[in-house]
Motif scaffolding. Sequence first.
Motif, PDB file in Angstrom:
ATOM      1  N   HIS A   1       0.779  -1.128   0.125  1.00 43.67           N
ATOM      2  CA  HIS A   1       0.009   0.255  -0.189  1.00 43.67           C
ATOM      3  C   HIS A   1       0.904   1.027   0.427  1.00 43.67           C
ATOM      4  CE1 HIS A   1      -3.715  -2.223   1.430  1.00 43.67           C
ATOM      5  NE2 HIS A   1      -2.801  -2.810   1.887  1.00 43.67           N
TER       6      HIS A   1
ATOM      7  N   ILE B   1       2.089   4.817   1.401  1.00 48.01           N
ATOM      8  CA  ILE B   1       1.038   5.536   2.264  1.00 48.01           C
ATOM      9  C   ILE B   1       1.846   7.090   1.704  1.00 48.01           C
ATOM     10  CG2 ILE B   1       0.744   5.833   4.654  1.00 48.01           C
ATOM     11  CD1 ILE B   1       0.531   2.892   4.799  1.00 48.01           C
TER      12      ILE B   1
ATOM     13  N   ASN C   1      -3.688   7.569   3.358  1.00 47.26           N
ATOM     14  CA  ASN C   1      -4.253   6.856   1.809  1.00 47.26           C
ATOM     15  C   ASN C   1      -3.503   7.378   0.712  1.00 47.26           C
ATOM     16  OD1 ASN C   1      -3.996   5.227  -0.905  1.00 47.26           O
ATOM     17  ND2 ASN C   1      -4.536   3.159   0.913  1.00 47.26           N
ATOM     18  N   ASN C   2      -2.286   6.914  -0.197  1.00 49.20           N
ATOM     19  CA  ASN C   2      -1.101   8.428  -1.051  1.00 49.20           C
ATOM     20  C   ASN C   2      -2.466   8.129  -2.396  1.00 49.20           C
ATOM     21  OD1 ASN C   2       0.322  10.048  -1.493  1.00 49.20           O
ATOM     22  ND2 ASN C   2       1.737   8.135  -3.007  1.00 49.20           N
ATOM     23  N   TYR C   3      -3.502   7.339  -2.304  1.00 49.88           N
ATOM     24  CA  TYR C   3      -4.357   7.561  -3.505  1.00 49.88           C
ATOM     25  C   TYR C   3      -5.840   8.367  -3.401  1.00 49.88           C
ATOM     26  CZ  TYR C   3      -7.341   5.195  -7.372  1.00 49.88           C
ATOM     27  OH  TYR C   3      -8.094   5.192  -8.218  1.00 49.88           O
TER      28      TYR C   3
ATOM     29  N   ASN D   1      -2.142   7.719  -7.409  1.00 52.95           N
ATOM     30  CA  ASN D   1      -1.449   7.932  -6.346  1.00 52.95           C
ATOM     31  C   ASN D   1      -0.165   8.904  -5.814  1.00 52.95           C
ATOM     32  OD1 ASN D   1      -1.741   5.274  -4.981  1.00 52.95           O
ATOM     33  ND2 ASN D   1      -1.339   4.444  -6.882  1.00 52.95           N
TER      34      ASN D   1
ATOM     35  N   TYR E   1      -4.255   5.964   8.693  1.00 57.57           N
ATOM     36  CA  TYR E   1      -3.639   5.513   9.579  1.00 57.57           C
ATOM     37  C   TYR E   1      -3.023   5.894  11.106  1.00 57.57           C
ATOM     38  CZ  TYR E   1      -3.642   3.075   4.889  1.00 57.57           C
ATOM     39  OH  TYR E   1      -3.673   2.533   3.931  1.00 57.57           O
TER      40      TYR E   1
END
Length: 114
Positions: free
Chosen positions: A26, A28, A43-45, A52, A95
């Motif tokens: 994933h 991040i 999340n980078n998306y 991303n 996160y």
Amino acid sequence: MNQWITVCDEDDLYLDAGACALVNGHQIALFLCSHNNTLYAINNYDPIGKANVLSRGIVGSLNGTVVVASPLYKQHFCLESGQCLESAEMLVPTYPVRRFNGSVQVQLIVSLIR
């Protein structure tokens, strides 16, 4: 089971700039914000731009909410909750993140399937 993963040294992060880490497949986005010296991990998306890129966004504050503005269409995502301020239905995962002995760690929650 919860697992803390070391992703970088704290010195690798710059104030108010993002960095991307690959953690268990994933991407991040990590941020260290200057106004409260707090670490954030999302999340980078970008679900709107479908890429991303959030680690390349601009960090700031809107009405007291710490946000990153996506570099694509400029929507603002809250770094605490992942909520998009312009589109309530859009949300990116966040996160738990911490400093530990000079390193930055992200917590992944792993479900055991029996």
